[in-house]
Design a protein around this motif. Structure first.
Motif, PDB file in Angstrom:
ATOM      1  N   LEU A 127      -1.217   1.698  -5.031  1.00  0.00           N
ATOM      2  CA  LEU A 127      -1.919   2.979  -5.017  1.00  0.00           C
ATOM      3  C   LEU A 127      -1.291   3.992  -4.059  1.00  0.00           C
ATOM      4  CD1 LEU A 127      -5.654   1.831  -5.195  1.00  0.00           C
ATOM      5  CD2 LEU A 127      -4.271   2.833  -6.998  1.00  0.00           C
ATOM      6  N   VAL A 128      -0.782   3.522  -2.924  1.00  0.00           N
ATOM      7  CA  VAL A 128      -0.188   4.461  -1.968  1.00  0.00           C
ATOM      8  C   VAL A 128       1.036   5.143  -2.565  1.00  0.00           C
ATOM      9  CG1 VAL A 128       1.033   4.643   0.240  1.00  0.00           C
ATOM     10  CG2 VAL A 128      -1.096   3.366   0.100  1.00  0.00           C
ATOM     11  N   VAL A 129       1.898   4.358  -3.219  1.00  0.00           N
ATOM     12  CA  VAL A 129       3.106   4.945  -3.805  1.00  0.00           C
ATOM     13  C   VAL A 129       2.750   5.912  -4.923  1.00  0.00           C
ATOM     14  CG1 VAL A 129       5.214   4.410  -5.084  1.00  0.00           C
ATOM     15  CG2 VAL A 129       4.564   3.003  -3.136  1.00  0.00           C
ATOM     16  N   VAL A 130       1.777   5.539  -5.762  1.00  0.00           N
ATOM     17  CA  VAL A 130       1.349   6.449  -6.834  1.00  0.00           C
ATOM     18  C   VAL A 130       0.727   7.712  -6.242  1.00  0.00           C
ATOM     19  CG1 VAL A 130      -0.269   6.721  -8.753  1.00  0.00           C
ATOM     20  CG2 VAL A 130       1.039   4.610  -8.520  1.00  0.00           C
ATOM     21  N   ASN A 131      -0.078   7.547  -5.187  1.00  0.00           N
ATOM     22  CA  ASN A 131      -0.730   8.689  -4.547  1.00  0.00           C
ATOM     23  C   ASN A 131       0.298   9.656  -3.951  1.00  0.00           C
ATOM     24  OD1 ASN A 131      -3.217  10.001  -3.415  1.00  0.00           O
ATOM     25  ND2 ASN A 131      -2.197   9.505  -1.495  1.00  0.00           N
ATOM     26  N   LEU A 132       1.334   9.102  -3.331  1.00  0.00           N
ATOM     27  CA  LEU A 132       2.361   9.967  -2.739  1.00  0.00           C
ATOM     28  C   LEU A 132       3.061  10.799  -3.810  1.00  0.00           C
ATOM     29  CD1 LEU A 132       3.991   7.563  -0.104  1.00  0.00           C
ATOM     30  CD2 LEU A 132       2.477   9.507   0.328  1.00  0.00           C
ATOM     31  N   GLN A 133       3.241  10.240  -4.991  1.00  0.00           N
ATOM     32  CA  GLN A 133       3.904  10.986  -6.060  1.00  0.00           C
ATOM     33  C   GLN A 133       2.953  11.982  -6.727  1.00  0.00           C
ATOM     34  OE1 GLN A 133       6.654   8.695  -8.724  1.00  0.00           O
ATOM     35  NE2 GLN A 133       5.868   6.942  -7.586  1.00  0.00           N
ATOM     36  N   VAL A 134       1.790  11.492  -7.152  1.00  0.00           N
ATOM     37  CA  VAL A 134       0.903  12.292  -7.998  1.00  0.00           C
ATOM     38  C   VAL A 134       0.126  13.323  -7.181  1.00  0.00           C
ATOM     39  CG1 VAL A 134      -1.061  12.186  -9.579  1.00  0.00           C
ATOM     40  CG2 VAL A 134       0.707  10.423  -9.662  1.00  0.00           C
ATOM     41  N   GLY A 144       8.865   5.539  -2.690  1.00  0.00           N
ATOM     42  CA  GLY A 144       9.174   4.130  -2.526  1.00  0.00           C
ATOM     43  C   GLY A 144       9.676   3.799  -1.136  1.00  0.00           C
ATOM     44  N   LEU A 145      10.526   4.667  -0.616  1.00  0.00           N
ATOM     45  CA  LEU A 145      11.079   4.434   0.725  1.00  0.00           C
ATOM     46  C   LEU A 145      10.042   4.640   1.829  1.00  0.00           C
ATOM     47  CD1 LEU A 145      14.573   6.161   0.381  1.00  0.00           C
ATOM     48  CD2 LEU A 145      14.081   3.711   0.420  1.00  0.00           C
ATOM     49  N   ALA A 146       8.941   5.319   1.508  1.00  0.00           N
ATOM     50  CA  ALA A 146       7.943   5.629   2.535  1.00  0.00           C
ATOM     51  C   ALA A 146       7.370   4.374   3.178  1.00  0.00           C
ATOM     52  CB  ALA A 146       6.815   6.454   1.919  1.00  0.00           C
ATOM     53  N   LEU A 147       7.318   3.272   2.429  1.00  0.00           N
ATOM     54  CA  LEU A 147       6.740   2.040   2.950  1.00  0.00           C
ATOM     55  C   LEU A 147       7.789   1.093   3.526  1.00  0.00           C
ATOM     56  CD1 LEU A 147       4.101   1.364   0.156  1.00  0.00           C
ATOM     57  CD2 LEU A 147       3.684   2.212   2.459  1.00  0.00           C
ATOM     58  N   LEU A 148       9.034   1.541   3.593  1.00  0.00           N
ATOM     59  CA  LEU A 148      10.097   0.695   4.133  1.00  0.00           C
ATOM     60  C   LEU A 148       9.843   0.243   5.569  1.00  0.00           C
ATOM     61  CD1 LEU A 148      12.805  -0.582   3.416  1.00  0.00           C
ATOM     62  CD2 LEU A 148      13.945   1.485   4.273  1.00  0.00           C
ATOM     63  N   PRO A 149       9.230   1.060   6.448  1.00  0.00           N
ATOM     64  CA  PRO A 149       8.950   0.575   7.810  1.00  0.00           C
ATOM     65  C   PRO A 149       8.117  -0.699   7.858  1.00  0.00           C
ATOM     66  CG  PRO A 149       8.726   2.953   7.730  1.00  0.00           C
ATOM     67  CD  PRO A 149       8.911   2.509   6.318  1.00  0.00           C
ATOM     68  N   VAL A 150       7.291  -0.940   6.823  1.00  0.00           N
ATOM     69  CA  VAL A 150       6.515  -2.188   6.789  1.00  0.00           C
ATOM     70  C   VAL A 150       7.453  -3.388   6.759  1.00  0.00           C
ATOM     71  CG1 VAL A 150       4.895  -3.562   5.439  1.00  0.00           C
ATOM     72  CG2 VAL A 150       4.537  -1.097   5.665  1.00  0.00           C
ATOM     73  N   THR A 151       8.470  -3.327   5.898  1.00  0.00           N
ATOM     74  CA  THR A 151       9.435  -4.415   5.794  1.00  0.00           C
ATOM     75  C   THR A 151      10.206  -4.594   7.098  1.00  0.00           C
ATOM     76  OG1 THR A 151       9.668  -3.954   3.437  1.00  0.00           O
ATOM     77  CG2 THR A 151      11.389  -5.290   4.465  1.00  0.00           C
ATOM     78  N   VAL A 152      10.626  -3.490   7.693  1.00  0.00           N
ATOM     79  CA  VAL A 152      11.398  -3.559   8.938  1.00  0.00           C
ATOM     80  C   VAL A 152      10.567  -4.216  10.045  1.00  0.00           C
ATOM     81  CG1 VAL A 152      12.539  -2.195  10.726  1.00  0.00           C
ATOM     82  CG2 VAL A 152      12.800  -1.558   8.322  1.00  0.00           C
ATOM     83  N   LEU A 187      -6.393   5.378   8.061  1.00  0.00           N
ATOM     84  CA  LEU A 187      -5.407   6.440   8.277  1.00  0.00           C
ATOM     85  C   LEU A 187      -4.794   6.907   6.954  1.00  0.00           C
ATOM     86  CD1 LEU A 187      -3.528   5.030  11.418  1.00  0.00           C
ATOM     87  CD2 LEU A 187      -5.168   6.920  11.350  1.00  0.00           C
ATOM     88  N   MET A 188      -4.571   5.975   6.037  1.00  0.00           N
ATOM     89  CA  MET A 188      -3.996   6.345   4.749  1.00  0.00           C
ATOM     90  C   MET A 188      -4.933   7.218   3.920  1.00  0.00           C
ATOM     91  SD  MET A 188      -2.046   2.848   3.548  1.00  0.00           S
ATOM     92  CE  MET A 188      -0.637   2.211   4.491  1.00  0.00           C
ATOM     93  N   TYR A 197       5.045  13.552   5.760  1.00  0.00           N
ATOM     94  CA  TYR A 197       5.410  12.148   5.934  1.00  0.00           C
ATOM     95  C   TYR A 197       5.312  11.747   7.394  1.00  0.00           C
ATOM     96  CZ  TYR A 197       7.927   7.781   6.134  1.00  0.00           C
ATOM     97  OH  TYR A 197       8.262   6.479   6.384  1.00  0.00           O
ATOM     98  N   TRP A 198       5.836  12.575   8.299  1.00  0.00           N
ATOM     99  CA  TRP A 198       5.915  12.209   9.716  1.00  0.00           C
ATOM    100  C   TRP A 198       4.546  12.204  10.386  1.00  0.00           C
ATOM    101  CZ3 TRP A 198      10.351  10.086  10.517  1.00  0.00           C
ATOM    102  CH2 TRP A 198      11.471  10.516   9.792  1.00  0.00           C
ATOM    103  N   ILE A 199       3.631  13.043   9.917  1.00  0.00           N
ATOM    104  CA  ILE A 199       2.327  13.166  10.578  1.00  0.00           C
ATOM    105  C   ILE A 199       1.257  12.319   9.888  1.00  0.00           C
ATOM    106  CG2 ILE A 199       0.469  14.766  11.156  1.00  0.00           C
ATOM    107  CD1 ILE A 199       2.583  16.955  11.453  1.00  0.00           C
ATOM    108  N   ASP A 200       1.238  12.337   8.552  1.00  0.00           N
ATOM    109  CA  ASP A 200       0.155  11.688   7.809  1.00  0.00           C
ATOM    110  C   ASP A 200       0.512  10.299   7.285  1.00  0.00           C
ATOM    111  OD1 ASP A 200      -1.555  14.017   7.980  1.00  0.00           O
ATOM    112  OD2 ASP A 200      -0.257  14.948   6.477  1.00  0.00           O
ATOM    113  N   VAL A 201       1.765  10.096   6.913  1.00  0.00           N
ATOM    114  CA  VAL A 201       2.140   8.852   6.242  1.00  0.00           C
ATOM    115  C   VAL A 201       2.701   7.827   7.216  1.00  0.00           C
ATOM    116  CG1 VAL A 201       3.539   7.821   4.416  1.00  0.00           C
ATOM    117  CG2 VAL A 201       2.598  10.131   4.111  1.00  0.00           C
TER     118      VAL A 201
END
Length: 256
Positions: A127-134, A144-152, A187-188, A197-201
């Motif tokens: 839902l987060v990825v769809v929400n960021l697009q739509v 898709g890259l927005a959630l990359l920090p989770v993996t790191v 927060l999401m 992205y830097w403030i909300d995501v």
């Protein structure tokens, strides 16, 4: 953005090749001389039929409706497949999944928590990825890259979180992790039409990554440590299968 979305599956090919190379060079071989030498074909087929039928039925439900023959048939096949799987494993002399492993309350509990956690996570990532697009207007690549920090964060911190289990036990990290993830979801909920992205995501993603880092390794360690070493491979396979199935079903069910 560059072509068919189906190309995303090709990213797994070089990753899988790298894993095979690393495993061949650096992972020591181990064998269980008492293990069965036959494949549990009935268990494989009924398990796949059960999970596949349920997933397809839930996926087709929003488009065709709950009374459509394809939906009812798929769901019925899924339920029948899972029932047949349990019966087959009870009667098999070389079961793919020895049901005796579930006599351990810790193993059963860890897998139940795994199902709930990964079901929630599957919904979040979807839902987060769809929400960021739509809603927020991000491009597919950036979404898709927005959630990359989770993996790191999980790569950096999971080993340390897993090391907590022998010292303080699994209950505290397995309780604290979901609470941190819940704070991240709050927060999401602030991610809207004009999201930055830097403030909300990013802050929400970092908190979410910290919560998962605190939770996942202790959860896996608990599942693996709850059974005898001879069942280590089976325990790992069960836990991984539960996580994958749990992450898949919400993507099918949530649109309802």
């Amino acid at each position: 953005e560059a072509g068919s979305w189906r190309y995303i599956f090709l990213i797994n090919v070089p990753v899988a090749a790298l894993v095979l190379w690393v495993a061949a060079r650096h992972v020591p071989e181990s064998r269980n001389p008492a293990a069965a030498r036959q494949i549990d074909v009935t268990g494989v087929l009924t398990g796949a039929l059960g999970l596949g039928g349920l997933t397809y039925g839930f996926t087709a439900w929003p488009e065709h409706g709950p009374t459509a023959p394809v939906v009812l048939t798929s769901l019925a096949v899924g339920v029948a497949g899972l029932v047949a799987f349990v019966l087959a494993e009870q009667r098999s002399t070389h079961p793919m999944l020895p049901l005796e492993v579930f006599r351990s309350r810790a193993f059963t509990g860890a897998n139940l928590v795994t199902f709930l956690v990964y079901a929630a996570n599957g919904g979040v990532f979807f839902l987060v990825v769809v929400n960021l697009q739509v809603v927020s207007g991000f491009s597919p690549l950036v979404s898709g890259l927005a959630l990359l920090p989770v993996t790191v964060l999980m790569l950096l911190l999971s080993a340390r979180a897993g090391a907590l289990v022998p010292r303080i036990g699994p209950r505290i990290p397995m309780a604290a992790g979901p609470l941190v993830c819940a704070a991240a979801l709050l927060l999401m909920s602030r991610i809207g039409a004009d999201a930055s992205y830097w403030i909300d995501v990013l802050p929400a993603v970092i908190v979410f990554g910290l919560g998962l880092s605190l939770l996942v390794a202790p959860l896996t360690a608990t599942a693996l440590g709850a059974v005898d070493d001879s069942f280590a491979g089976i325990a790992s396979g069960v836990n991984n299968a539960v996580a994958r199935a749990a992450g898949l079903l919400p993507v099918a069910v949530l649109p309802l």
